[in-house]
Scaffold this motif. Structure first.
Motif, PDB file in Angstrom:
ATOM      1  N   VAL A 176     -35.582  -5.182 -20.236  1.00  0.00           N
ATOM      2  CA  VAL A 176     -36.528  -5.368 -19.136  1.00  0.00           C
ATOM      3  C   VAL A 176     -37.221  -4.043 -18.831  1.00  0.00           C
ATOM      4  O   VAL A 176     -38.447  -3.968 -18.708  1.00  0.00           O
ATOM      5  CB  VAL A 176     -35.805  -5.921 -17.893  1.00  0.00           C
ATOM      6  CG1 VAL A 176     -36.719  -5.890 -16.671  1.00  0.00           C
ATOM      7  CG2 VAL A 176     -35.331  -7.347 -18.152  1.00  0.00           C
ATOM      8  N   ILE A 236     -41.149  -3.449 -19.474  1.00  0.00           N
ATOM      9  CA  ILE A 236     -42.106  -3.142 -18.407  1.00  0.00           C
ATOM     10  C   ILE A 236     -42.906  -1.895 -18.783  1.00  0.00           C
ATOM     11  O   ILE A 236     -44.136  -1.860 -18.647  1.00  0.00           O
ATOM     12  CB  ILE A 236     -41.375  -2.959 -17.061  1.00  0.00           C
ATOM     13  CG1 ILE A 236     -40.849  -4.311 -16.569  1.00  0.00           C
ATOM     14  CG2 ILE A 236     -42.300  -2.338 -16.028  1.00  0.00           C
ATOM     15  CD1 ILE A 236     -39.938  -4.226 -15.358  1.00  0.00           C
ATOM     16  N   LEU A 247     -45.504  -2.693 -21.173  1.00  0.00           N
ATOM     17  CA  LEU A 247     -46.621  -3.419 -20.555  1.00  0.00           C
ATOM     18  C   LEU A 247     -47.606  -2.471 -19.882  1.00  0.00           C
ATOM     19  O   LEU A 247     -48.778  -2.807 -19.718  1.00  0.00           O
ATOM     20  CB  LEU A 247     -46.098  -4.417 -19.517  1.00  0.00           C
ATOM     21  CG  LEU A 247     -45.624  -5.753 -20.060  1.00  0.00           C
ATOM     22  CD1 LEU A 247     -45.131  -6.624 -18.927  1.00  0.00           C
ATOM     23  CD2 LEU A 247     -46.738  -6.457 -20.797  1.00  0.00           C
ATOM     24  N   SER A 284     -47.637 -13.751 -25.463  1.00  0.00           N
ATOM     25  CA  SER A 284     -47.233 -12.731 -24.496  1.00  0.00           C
ATOM     26  C   SER A 284     -46.881 -13.381 -23.166  1.00  0.00           C
ATOM     27  O   SER A 284     -45.919 -12.976 -22.510  1.00  0.00           O
ATOM     28  CB  SER A 284     -48.309 -11.653 -24.343  1.00  0.00           C
ATOM     29  OG  SER A 284     -49.537 -12.221 -24.028  1.00  0.00           O
ATOM     30  N   ALA A 285     -47.630 -14.412 -22.762  1.00  0.00           N
ATOM     31  CA  ALA A 285     -47.304 -15.090 -21.499  1.00  0.00           C
ATOM     32  C   ALA A 285     -45.930 -15.755 -21.592  1.00  0.00           C
ATOM     33  O   ALA A 285     -45.110 -15.641 -20.679  1.00  0.00           O
ATOM     34  CB  ALA A 285     -48.368 -16.135 -21.178  1.00  0.00           C
ATOM     35  N   HIS A 313     -43.448 -15.016 -23.671  1.00  0.00           N
ATOM     36  CA  HIS A 313     -42.406 -13.998 -23.818  1.00  0.00           C
ATOM     37  C   HIS A 313     -42.067 -13.366 -22.471  1.00  0.00           C
ATOM     38  O   HIS A 313     -40.900 -13.204 -22.131  1.00  0.00           O
ATOM     39  CB  HIS A 313     -42.898 -12.924 -24.798  1.00  0.00           C
ATOM     40  CG  HIS A 313     -41.876 -11.874 -25.148  1.00  0.00           C
ATOM     41  ND1 HIS A 313     -40.889 -12.089 -26.052  1.00  0.00           N
ATOM     42  CD2 HIS A 313     -41.702 -10.599 -24.704  1.00  0.00           C
ATOM     43  CE1 HIS A 313     -40.136 -11.002 -26.169  1.00  0.00           C
ATOM     44  NE2 HIS A 313     -40.615 -10.075 -25.360  1.00  0.00           N
ATOM     45  N   ILE A 314     -43.108 -13.034 -21.698  1.00  0.00           N
ATOM     46  CA  ILE A 314     -42.884 -12.210 -20.512  1.00  0.00           C
ATOM     47  C   ILE A 314     -42.645 -13.024 -19.247  1.00  0.00           C
ATOM     48  O   ILE A 314     -41.703 -12.750 -18.515  1.00  0.00           O
ATOM     49  CB  ILE A 314     -44.068 -11.228 -20.317  1.00  0.00           C
ATOM     50  CG1 ILE A 314     -44.202 -10.326 -21.552  1.00  0.00           C
ATOM     51  CG2 ILE A 314     -43.861 -10.382 -19.080  1.00  0.00           C
ATOM     52  CD1 ILE A 314     -45.560  -9.720 -21.731  1.00  0.00           C
ATOM     53  N   VAL A 315     -43.483 -14.014 -18.985  1.00  0.00           N
ATOM     54  CA  VAL A 315     -43.353 -14.680 -17.679  1.00  0.00           C
ATOM     55  C   VAL A 315     -42.720 -16.058 -17.748  1.00  0.00           C
ATOM     56  O   VAL A 315     -42.542 -16.697 -16.713  1.00  0.00           O
ATOM     57  CB  VAL A 315     -44.701 -14.762 -16.908  1.00  0.00           C
ATOM     58  CG1 VAL A 315     -45.176 -13.377 -16.560  1.00  0.00           C
ATOM     59  CG2 VAL A 315     -45.733 -15.517 -17.698  1.00  0.00           C
ATOM     60  N   ILE A 316     -42.380 -16.542 -18.937  1.00  0.00           N
ATOM     61  CA  ILE A 316     -41.631 -17.803 -18.985  1.00  0.00           C
ATOM     62  C   ILE A 316     -40.189 -17.543 -19.430  1.00  0.00           C
ATOM     63  O   ILE A 316     -39.243 -17.896 -18.743  1.00  0.00           O
ATOM     64  CB  ILE A 316     -42.320 -18.828 -19.900  1.00  0.00           C
ATOM     65  CG1 ILE A 316     -43.667 -19.234 -19.283  1.00  0.00           C
ATOM     66  CG2 ILE A 316     -41.425 -20.062 -20.085  1.00  0.00           C
ATOM     67  CD1 ILE A 316     -44.443 -20.247 -20.057  1.00  0.00           C
ATOM     68  N   VAL A 320     -38.427 -14.650 -19.872  1.00  0.00           N
ATOM     69  CA  VAL A 320     -37.614 -13.664 -19.152  1.00  0.00           C
ATOM     70  C   VAL A 320     -37.086 -14.241 -17.828  1.00  0.00           C
ATOM     71  O   VAL A 320     -35.884 -14.166 -17.567  1.00  0.00           O
ATOM     72  CB  VAL A 320     -38.385 -12.338 -18.963  1.00  0.00           C
ATOM     73  CG1 VAL A 320     -37.597 -11.396 -18.079  1.00  0.00           C
ATOM     74  CG2 VAL A 320     -38.653 -11.696 -20.313  1.00  0.00           C
ATOM     75  N   PRO A 321     -37.942 -14.861 -16.990  1.00  0.00           N
ATOM     76  CA  PRO A 321     -37.380 -15.511 -15.798  1.00  0.00           C
ATOM     77  C   PRO A 321     -36.368 -16.597 -16.153  1.00  0.00           C
ATOM     78  O   PRO A 321     -35.354 -16.744 -15.455  1.00  0.00           O
ATOM     79  CB  PRO A 321     -38.603 -16.107 -15.101  1.00  0.00           C
ATOM     80  CG  PRO A 321     -39.743 -15.292 -15.576  1.00  0.00           C
ATOM     81  CD  PRO A 321     -39.412 -14.903 -16.985  1.00  0.00           C
TER      82      PRO A 321
END
Lengths: 661, 177
Positions: free
Chosen positions: A51, A55, A58, A185-186, A188-191, A193-194
């Motif tokens: 994480v 970040i 990013l 990327s969407a 990987h990062i915002v689906i 990881v949460p």
């Protein structure tokens, strides 16, 4: 400090700090703490590291197909410790898969899956981890990641019923493109990881509810250990080792630069990441109508087996010595995956090619080919000797056949149709200026009669392609009309004139991109070595030029050389993009405008530049601003770790040892 | 702290051992935190190196009015981190004579807004916080901490060339960034 105490009290009156701490830390371990139980918390810590490094990446990453690769390269070479951040993320992902596999095996051997729900959530975590590695690789939009994304999403598309829809959602359309990168990327990062966070919370809560499983030995279970600090200490020790391994890998085995994504470059052999190799290998055994079994059936079955496990094996017995069938199943399951992974690793590539033409035919310098190629038995029995020569001698650098090859000279797909015969072709190869005094084509006088004949055979054997290439041949026919000599008089002359003023010309995109020197070497043999000599050593005669020979690229003229790879690349890029004419009365050979004519893609030029730099002992991917040299950093970190360990050992020896014995 | 509020507390050997374990946990966590944390902070907190700007062709001298500021847009080749390409910049140019010119950066020295010329009042005015500058760049009012930034320029063959540079806003000294 009374102030801090009262603030702390104010906080804990309003927030469940102690209940949470109690839930997380105060737990009995039947049989005591063990290093075997440290894998889960190591995974958790590596996720934390992923994480953090994610970040930071990013902060520099641009998810666009024309800049993603450059943005990651920039972070890795021009930002202090960017190399560390990227390599930690890269190796963290790899080590995470290993830790997850080990953790699952540990839980299996201890029979801890019998708590059912914790195991099921764990499978969800396994799938999420695999999905993270799958969606992470294409984000760089390099060769490796591009193909991993392309093949992976294609495989998704073969799944029955929902496959097509899934693929379309993943790619943002039917083909790979900008929307694919944005979506990966969407996801990987915002689906993912949460989703990972949520599943971890559920996993830990479920695990705490059913209690720590502990040892299977009834006698040993009577001895109770504590999670805090007994187990946490062992967790911290293992975690420190894991971090140290990650640092070592990041410093000594940095992630490779596989060059910017370029699907048209067929000299690259794509292969999936190692953790998908077993699926890739399994897929090979299901052909034709059975392919869906390999693409969708095998992964579903593998995951399904894991999910059913705690419901199939419901005996309370946990001692592995008393569970021989369960242990046999584990050996079979893990053994199959391991074997498939190894076979997959040793196999050549996605397409089952016997050997790549680029790596066999063009391996040798032109001189060596002249001596050996005609007599040596061809590795590809069906291929004509002329076909190999066409690539190795360098014809392909300027001419193309059925769409593959350069565009500087005319397309040679339809020589027979154009009414050319052997005599005409042999003369054209031997002495191009006999037919057209302005021809820029070099005279291939070093080829043997047999080789020239083989080439003519090959060219005359070409039949027009049914569609597709018809358009290109029509275009080339328009550019080089039938009646005139086959050499593109006007267009090349124009670009050569323009290149004469190359000082005013600007470098192209390739100059700013870190290419893959390994692929550049393959391209060089195919496209450049016929004039610049094998490995750019020069020595190829260029009558009519001031120097008499084509300039060597290894070592390169000091005018172009720079220890800064960015300037070195720019210096040579101008010539590769726009071409140049050597000084002299009437030079036979000229540097062709490979970039301007699209004979080479910008990605291919970047790879070639990385190779040419490597010939001159300059690493195109050298660290410009590393913050600290990786080795220095590693030694410092190692010294720090060692010092802390020694101090702890001293404290233990002097203050605690006698009290604990 | 109440970490030890359980029945194990009574055992002095266990108590001493656990005290050491806690020290070790803290020390090892601290070590990893420093080894990884310091480089991570360095990666985020950095200032990109100052780029040497090239001369850009801005205008023909004959096309410029006498003693009146004009805003001129011109293309520059910019290399910004990993993105490179043509970016159109603008400058304020005042021609005093055929040889003497002033070229102002269009960026207000207060907080980096682009200011405008008020012909009626004969002064530069920033729309953001109402900084006001005279035709020679001096601060007449508002929060601007220093006069307008002059850009280096040269005239060759009746053509004005400017070197596009940027400066730190909000400070009294002119510091290139």
């Amino acid at each position: 400090m009374p102030v801090i105490d009262s603030v702390w009290k104010w906080f804990t009156d309003r927030w469940p700090f102690y209940p949470l701490k109690h839930l997380l830390l105060d737990e009995d371990i039947p049989g005591g703490a063990s290093y075997a139980y440290t894998l889960g918390s190591s995974i958790l810590a590596v996720i934390g590291l992923q994480v953090a490094t994610g970040i930071i990446q990013l902060f520099y990453f641009a998810p666009t197909i024309d800049h993603a690769y450059d943005s990651v390269s920039y972070l890795r070479t021009e930002v202090p410790f960017g190399w560390l951040v990227h390599n930690l993320h890269y190796w963290g992902a790899n080590i995470m898969v290993v830790l997850v596999a080990l953790h699952m095996m540990r839980v299996y051997i201890w029979g801890a899956y019998k708590s059912q729900l914790t195991w099921l959530i764990g499978i969800g975590l396994l799938v999420t981890t695999m999905a993270l590695t799958f969606t992470g690789a294409p984000l760089i939009w390099d060769m490796k990641g591009y193909w991993a994304g392309e093949v992976g999403s294609s495989i998704t598309g073969t799944a029955p019923v929902f496959g097509g829809i899934m693929k379309k959602i993943l790619r943002g359309g039917e083909t790979m493109g900008q929307l694919t990168l944005t979506r990966f990327s969407a996801i990987h990062i915002v689906i993912l990881v949460p989703a990972l966070f949520f599943l971890i919370a559920a996993h830990v809560a479920s695990f705490r509810t059913s209690g720590i499983v502990g040892s299977w030995n009834r006698e040993k279970r009577k001895q109770i250990g504590l999670f805090w600090p007994d187990q946490v200490f062992k967790d911290t020790v293992v975690l420190s080792i894991v971090i140290f391994i990650l640092l070592t890998l990041s410093v000594y085995y940095p992630a490779p630069f596989t060059g910017p994504a370029d699907p048209s470059n067929t000299t690259y052999l794509p292969k999936p990441e190692w953790n998908f190799l077993f699926l890739y290998q399994a897929l090979k055994y299901f052909k034709g109508p059975f392919e869906t079994i390999g693409t969708a059936g095998v992964p579903t079955a593998l995951i399904g087996l894991l999910a059913l496990l705690p419901f199939i094996d419901r005996r309370p017995e946990r001692n592995p010595a008393l569970r021989p069938i369960a242990m046999l199943c584990l050996a079979l399951y893990a053994g199959t995956i391991l074997t498939l992974t190894i076979i997959g690793y040793l196999s050549p590539g996605y397409a089952e090619m016997p050997a790549t033409p680029a790596k066999t035919a063009s391996q040798q310098p032109p001189g060596a080919v002249a001596a050996s190629a005609p007599s040596a038995p061809s590795s590809n029995a069906g291929e004509m000797p002329g076909a190999k020569l066409f690539k190795s001698v360098g014809c392909i650098a300027c001419h193309s056949i059925h769409g593959s090859g350069g565009s500087v000279g005319p397309d040679l797909s339809e020589e027979k149709l154009k009414g050319r015969n052997r005599v005409w072709l042999v003369r054209q190869i031997r002495d191009p200026r006999a037919g057209n005094p302005n021809s820029i084509m070099p005279a291939f006088t070093t080829l043997s009669d047999r080789q020239v004949n083989d080439l003519a055979d090959y060219l005359l054997s070409q039949t027009p392609a049914p569609t597709g290439t018809e358009k290109t041949s029509a275009q080339s026919a328009a550019a080089f009309p039938e009646k005139t000599p086959p050499v593109p008089e006007t267009p090349v002359k124009k670009s050569v004139e323009a290149a004469a003023a190359s000082e005013e010309k600007l470098p192209g995109h390739a100059a700013y991109t870190i290419g893959d020197a390994e692929n550049g070497a393959v391209l060089f043999k195919e496209r450049c070595a016929s004039c610049h000599g094998p490995e750019g050593k020069g020595g190829v005669l260029n009558p009519g030029s001031h120097d008499g020979t084509v300039p060597a690229l290894s070592p390169i003229d000091s005018l172009f050389f720079s220890t800064d790879p960015r300037y070195f690349a720019k210096n040579i890029d101008i010539y590769i993009q726009h071409g140049s004419v050597p000084e002299g009365t009437a030079p036979l050979l000229k540097m062709l405008p490979f970039g301007d004519s699209n004979a080479l893609t910008q990605e291919e030029i970047a790879n070639l530049e990385a190779y040419i730099l490597s010939l001159n002992k300059i690493d195109r991917a050298a660290l410009i601003d590393p913050g600290m040299q990786p080795l220095t950093f590693f030694y410092l970190a190692a010294a720090f770790f060692a010092a802390v360990t020694l101090i702890l050992g001293g404290i233990w020896n002097n203050k605690y040892r006698h009290r604990c014995e | 702290m109440n970490a030890d509020d359980n029945d194990q507390q009574s055992d002095p050997i266990q108590e001493a051992r656990r005290k050491f374990l806690k020290i070790a946990i803290a020390a090892l966590t601290f070590t990893s935190g420093v080894v990884l944390g310091l480089p991570f902070i360095r990666t985020i907190y950095r200032s990109a190196p100052v780029k040497k700007a090239n001369w850009s062709e801005v205008a023909k001298l004959t096309a410029l009015p006498q003693d009146r500021p004009v805003s001129i847009k011109f293309p520059t080749l910019s290399e910004d981190a990993f993105v490179r390409g043509h970016v159109v910049r603008s400058v304020w140019v005042i021609k005093h004579s055929e040889t003497a010119l002033s070229v102002f950066s269009p960026v207000c020295t207060h907080l980096g807004c682009y200011f405008a010329w008020n012909q009626a009042a004969e002064r530069f005015e920033c729309p953001c916080h109402a900084s006001v500058f005279s035709i020679d760049g001096k601060v007449l009012g508002g929060p601007a901490p220093r006069p307008l930034d002059l850009l280096s320029h040269k005239v060759e063959n009746n053509t004005l060339f400017v070197r596009w540079e940027e400066f730190k806003s909000g400070v009294t000294e002119k510091i290139q960034v």
